[in-house]
Design a protein around this motif. Structure first.
Motif, PDB file in Angstrom:
ATOM      1  N   LEU A 155       0.824  -1.201   0.000  1.00 40.51           N
ATOM      2  CA  LEU A 155       0.000   0.000   0.000  1.00 40.51           C
ATOM      3  C   LEU A 155       0.862   1.256   0.000  1.00 40.51           C
ATOM      4  N   LEU A 156       0.332   2.294  -0.640  1.00 41.88           N
ATOM      5  CA  LEU A 156       0.955   3.609  -0.640  1.00 41.88           C
ATOM      6  C   LEU A 156       0.041   4.581   0.097  1.00 41.88           C
ATOM      7  N   TYR A 157       0.653   5.556   0.756  1.00 48.86           N
ATOM      8  CA  TYR A 157      -0.088   6.557   1.514  1.00 48.86           C
ATOM      9  C   TYR A 157       0.399   7.941   1.069  1.00 48.86           C
ATOM     10  N   THR A 158      -0.514   8.808   0.687  1.00 43.51           N
ATOM     11  CA  THR A 158      -0.113  10.118   0.178  1.00 43.51           C
ATOM     12  C   THR A 158      -0.675  11.233   1.048  1.00 43.51           C
ATOM     13  N   THR A 159       0.118  12.285   1.214  1.00 44.98           N
ATOM     14  CA  THR A 159      -0.325  13.520   1.833  1.00 44.98           C
ATOM     15  C   THR A 159       0.148  14.680   0.961  1.00 44.98           C
ATOM     16  N   PHE A 160      -0.504  15.842   1.120  1.00 44.55           N
ATOM     17  CA  PHE A 160      -0.249  16.961   0.224  1.00 44.55           C
ATOM     18  C   PHE A 160      -0.066  18.246   1.021  1.00 44.55           C
ATOM     19  N   SER A 161       0.588  19.195   0.410  1.00 45.52           N
ATOM     20  CA  SER A 161       0.684  20.544   0.960  1.00 45.52           C
ATOM     21  C   SER A 161       0.559  21.543  -0.178  1.00 45.52           C
ATOM     22  N   ASP A 162      -0.514  22.365  -0.147  1.00 48.30           N
ATOM     23  CA  ASP A 162      -0.643  23.408  -1.161  1.00 48.30           C
ATOM     24  C   ASP A 162       0.081  24.672  -0.734  1.00 48.30           C
ATOM     25  N   ILE A 163       0.796  24.599   0.404  1.00 50.44           N
ATOM     26  CA  ILE A 163       1.635  25.715   0.835  1.00 50.44           C
ATOM     27  C   ILE A 163       3.015  25.610   0.188  1.00 50.44           C
ATOM     28  N   THR A 164       3.585  24.405   0.240  1.00 51.37           N
ATOM     29  CA  THR A 164       4.890  24.171  -0.386  1.00 51.37           C
ATOM     30  C   THR A 164       4.762  23.501  -1.741  1.00 51.37           C
ATOM     31  N   ASN A 165       3.500  23.209  -2.175  1.00 50.80           N
ATOM     32  CA  ASN A 165       3.261  22.507  -3.445  1.00 50.80           C
ATOM     33  C   ASN A 165       4.046  21.209  -3.487  1.00 50.80           C
ATOM     34  N   SER A 166       3.854  20.401  -2.456  1.00 49.08           N
ATOM     35  CA  SER A 166       4.592  19.147  -2.314  1.00 49.08           C
ATOM     36  C   SER A 166       3.633  17.980  -2.129  1.00 49.08           C
ATOM     37  N   VAL A 167       4.090  16.807  -2.573  1.00 47.38           N
ATOM     38  CA  VAL A 167       3.372  15.556  -2.391  1.00 47.38           C
ATOM     39  C   VAL A 167       4.291  14.597  -1.648  1.00 47.38           C
ATOM     40  N   VAL A 168       3.780  13.995  -0.573  1.00 47.77           N
ATOM     41  CA  VAL A 168       4.548  13.042   0.228  1.00 47.77           C
ATOM     42  C   VAL A 168       3.949  11.658   0.021  1.00 47.77           C
ATOM     43  N   VAL A 169       4.789  10.682  -0.323  1.00 50.44           N
ATOM     44  CA  VAL A 169       4.319   9.317  -0.549  1.00 50.44           C
ATOM     45  C   VAL A 169       5.085   8.377   0.381  1.00 50.44           C
ATOM     46  N   GLN A 170       4.323   7.583   1.150  1.00 51.15           N
ATOM     47  CA  GLN A 170       4.897   6.549   2.009  1.00 51.15           C
ATOM     48  C   GLN A 170       4.439   5.183   1.512  1.00 51.15           C
ATOM     49  N   ALA A 171       5.191   4.164   1.878  1.00 55.47           N
ATOM     50  CA  ALA A 171       4.840   2.793   1.492  1.00 55.47           C
ATOM     51  C   ALA A 171       5.046   1.867   2.678  1.00 55.47           C
ATOM     52  N   ASN A 172       4.365   0.734   2.648  1.00 57.15           N
ATOM     53  CA  ASN A 172       4.604  -0.282   3.669  1.00 57.15           C
ATOM     54  C   ASN A 172       5.571  -1.363   3.172  1.00 57.15           C
ATOM     55  N   ARG A 173       6.272  -1.058   2.110  1.00 58.78           N
ATOM     56  CA  ARG A 173       7.348  -1.884   1.575  1.00 58.78           C
ATOM     57  C   ARG A 173       8.449  -0.946   1.079  1.00 58.78           C
ATOM     58  N   ASP A 174       9.651  -1.457   0.941  1.00 61.25           N
ATOM     59  CA  ASP A 174      10.698  -0.703   0.259  1.00 61.25           C
ATOM     60  C   ASP A 174      10.314  -0.581  -1.210  1.00 61.25           C
ATOM     61  N   GLU A 213       8.459  17.829  -4.920  1.00 65.94           N
ATOM     62  CA  GLU A 213       8.220  19.253  -4.718  1.00 65.94           C
ATOM     63  C   GLU A 213       8.130  19.952  -6.070  1.00 65.94           C
ATOM     64  N   PHE A 214       7.000  20.650  -6.281  1.00 69.87           N
ATOM     65  CA  PHE A 214       6.772  21.382  -7.525  1.00 69.87           C
ATOM     66  C   PHE A 214       7.091  22.852  -7.249  1.00 69.87           C
ATOM     67  N   ALA A 215       8.235  23.295  -7.737  1.00 71.63           N
ATOM     68  CA  ALA A 215       8.800  24.569  -7.290  1.00 71.63           C
ATOM     69  C   ALA A 215       8.127  25.786  -7.904  1.00 71.63           C
ATOM     70  N   ASN A 216       7.609  25.669  -9.104  1.00 71.06           N
ATOM     71  CA  ASN A 216       7.154  26.876  -9.813  1.00 71.06           C
ATOM     72  C   ASN A 216       5.702  26.804 -10.253  1.00 71.06           C
ATOM     73  N   MET A 217       4.855  26.111  -9.479  1.00 74.32           N
ATOM     74  CA  MET A 217       3.436  26.071  -9.831  1.00 74.32           C
ATOM     75  C   MET A 217       2.821  27.459  -9.714  1.00 74.32           C
ATOM     76  N   LYS A 218       2.137  27.856 -10.757  1.00 72.54           N
ATOM     77  CA  LYS A 218       1.473  29.154 -10.749  1.00 72.54           C
ATOM     78  C   LYS A 218       0.126  29.039 -10.036  1.00 72.54           C
ATOM     79  N   ASP A 219      -0.420  30.188  -9.660  1.00 74.36           N
ATOM     80  CA  ASP A 219      -1.763  30.187  -9.096  1.00 74.36           C
ATOM     81  C   ASP A 219      -2.746  29.597 -10.107  1.00 74.36           C
ATOM     82  N   ASP A 220      -3.747  28.896  -9.571  1.00 73.20           N
ATOM     83  CA  ASP A 220      -4.779  28.267 -10.399  1.00 73.20           C
ATOM     84  C   ASP A 220      -4.215  27.181 -11.302  1.00 73.20           C
TER      85      ASP A 220
END
Length: 589
Positions: A155-174, A213-220
């Protein structure tokens, strides 16, 4: 609140660092070596919630104890930053037969930290605390989340941040790192800016956690990608056939002042125009104004009007109960005054979108019809605002439609006092007299007590189309019921579907066959879809898409509501403001 929480987390860390652990007799040489001073012959580890001191878990199994101790022995030394990142804090007590040592664990897995997944802190003397890095797997083992890994599916687990425009992905396996890179490259799509201009970085924190991390995402701007093709190091797939939404990543970068807007987008993915308003949109309704008061309306004209496939005009219902009339061809907009202000404090006077007045979908320069307070049907003289009450519905009104000749009004009302999924059809003449009633003529599956808008439309002066969605007794899920007034017959049919070739193109981005729920499928207008193979599609999971089978091209239009084709080359979508939704109340079929 986020800043306060962060500062409190920092304070908790340093309070512990300034305190001494019980029976702290660790030799200074060990502390200075950079190796975590693991207690010998550990008999138990107790984990406490930092804030409440509640015991979360006690570990006495020797294999688990040894595994955790080995993880600490391999832990690389870290530093204490200023400011120190704040995650979920735990106090852990390591005990043997004679001593107990207290440490603090900072679980950073759900944060966007791309340096470390967690830290363990060792209290020191004279304020000189120490810190070591711990991995995602070690924290999972500590909290007992690793116990089911051997029997659980990958399984994969994802979390997001629209402040830093980042996506975090965890797994229960390597995870196999090469499969992650390839999956991201193959499935990443962007709406709001060209893909080639999007700058992102993939950070591997450890084998079970990475941050994009998406460094240059524009508004909208929004990004979308899938995680289905990621593999574990042992070759197990992380694709989840039963819960495909788990592997969808959808991140939007929007400023806090973003408002809802309409966007006209070409088949070449160019933004033609955009239109926003002072008040956000809630509902958008296709309408068919009759420009000339005495213009003859024939069945042939009505069929041609509906079969053209492109939009005539649009009503935009705003959060302050005002209306805007928009010409899809030019984008020109004008305010539309319904001239109604009934008392709207009674139950169901406003529907579940917050709207109290629904307009009929046909009108001319002199006359319009409306359902006000979801109970009263009025004929309105547009020039002077005079309105005449034609009908009072016995139960809340779900929808209203006007015949092409403007002589009849059809309404859908709740079939019972529970305001459930079934709706009765009532047809009124110009004096407000009931001339046709059909019980349980329409159906949209929903729980009792919710007043939604049911889209409906006259196909000609003798035929009405109403929704028939998720009834359960039909072979299709989304469809319509066509009611023939003269014959007193009803024909049910499924909504248009994507052809196989177009479905396969879309499935490459939505998780495979059956993963996406298609809400609307609109072939390109003008009867050229067979040659050009162009379709506008809305899914419940990811928003709107443009598909062209001739060029094998798929364009994502963002997490938007599909409104329709403005012409053969342009599609109109509605983009909601931050934490808002926009609903199309037109009917297909």
């Amino acid at each position: 609140m986020r800043t306060i929480s962060r500062l409190l987390g920092i304070c908790f860390v340093f309070v512990l660092l300034l305190s001494a652990c019980q029976n702290d007799n660790t030799p200074p040489a060990v502390l200075d070596s950079g190796v975590f001073p693991v207690m010998e012959d550990i008999k138990s580890i107790t984990i406490h919630d930092w804030g409440t001191d509640t015991v979360i878990r006690t570990i006495t199994d020797q294999h688990e104890l040894d595994t955790l101790a080995q993880g600490l022995q391999r832990a690389p030394a870290s530093s204490i930053d200023d400011p120190e990142p704040s995650g979920q804090l735990f106090k852990i007590a390591l005990s043997n037969d004679s001593d107990t040592a207290i440490y603090q664990v900072n679980d950073l897995r759900l944060t966007t930290d791309h340096i470390v997944s967690g830290k363990i802190y060792l209290p020191g003397t004279e304020g000189q605390g120490k810190a070591w890095k711990v991995t995602t797997q070690w924290i999972r083992q500590l909290l007992g989340q690793e116990e089911q890994t051997q029997t659980a599916e990958p399984l994969l687990y994802t979390t997001f941040s629209d402040i830093t425009n980042s996506v975090v992905v965890q797994a229960n396996r390597d995870m196999d790192k090469d499969s992650v890179t390839k999956t991201l490259e193959r499935t990443l799509v962007v709406a709001g800016m060209p893909l080639e201009e999007l700058d992102y970085t993939l950070y591997w924190v450890d084998d079970q956690r990475f941050v994009v991390e998406f460094a240059n995402m524009k508004d909208d701007t929004s990004i979308h990608f899938r995680l289905d093709d990621i593999m574990s190091k042992s070759g197990e797939p992380f694709a989840n056939k039963e819960h495909t939404f788990r592997n969808q990543v959808l991140l939007s970068s929007r400023n806090n002042n973003a408002v809802s807007r309409l966007k006209w987008i070409s088949q070449d993915n160019e933004l033609i125009r955009s239109q926003s308003w002072d008040f956000s949109a809630v509902l958008i309704q296709p309408v068919f104004p009759i420009d000339k008061v005495n213009e003859p309306v024939t069945d042939e004209k009505t069929h041609a009007e509906l079969d053209a496939g492109s939009l005539e005009k649009l009503f935009v219902y705003h959060t302050n109960n005002t209306l805007t009339l928009i010409d899809p061809a030019s984008g020109e907009s004008t305010k539309f005054d319904p001239h109604l202000s009934s008392e709207k404090t009674k139950p169901f006077a406003n529907n579940d979108y917050g709207i109290g007045t629904l307009m009929g979908d046909r009108f001319n320069e002199q006359i319009s019809y409306a359902a006000d307070a979801n109970q009263f049907i009025y004929r309105v003289e547009r020039k002077n605002g005079h309105h005449e009450l034609l009908y009072t519905a016995p139960r809340p009104i779900y929808g209203i439609a006007v015949s092409p000749d403007l002589n009849h009004v059809a309404v859908l009302i709740a079939s019972d006092e529970f305001v459930g999924p079934e709706a009765d059809l009532i047809v009124l003449d110009s004096a407000g007299k009931e001339i046709y009633v059909q019980e349980k003529a329409a159906y949209i599956s929903h729980s009792d007590g919710f007043l939604f808008v049911y889209p409906m439309q006259w196909k000609n002066n003798d035929t009405i189309v109403v929704p028939w969605i998720a009834h359960g007794a039909e072979s299709f899920s989304r469809g319509t019921a066509t009611i023939h007034l003269k014959e007193h017959t009803t024909t049910k049919q499924a909504n248009p579907e994507l052809p196989e070739e177009a479905s396969q193109l879309l499935e490459a981005y939505t998780g495979g066959p059956g993963a996406a729920t298609l809400l609307r499928v609109l072939p390109q207008p003008g009867g050229e879809q067979e040659q050009n193979g162009s379709y506008a599609v809305q899914t419940s999971e990811s928003g709107s898409w443009l598909i062209n089978t001739a060029s094998n091209r798929v364009i994502w239009l963002g997490p938007t509501t599909l409104i329709g084709w403005a012409n053969q080359n342009e599609v109109i979508v509605a983009q909601p403001g931050k934490e808002e939704f926009i609903y199309n109340i037109g009917i297909d079929g």
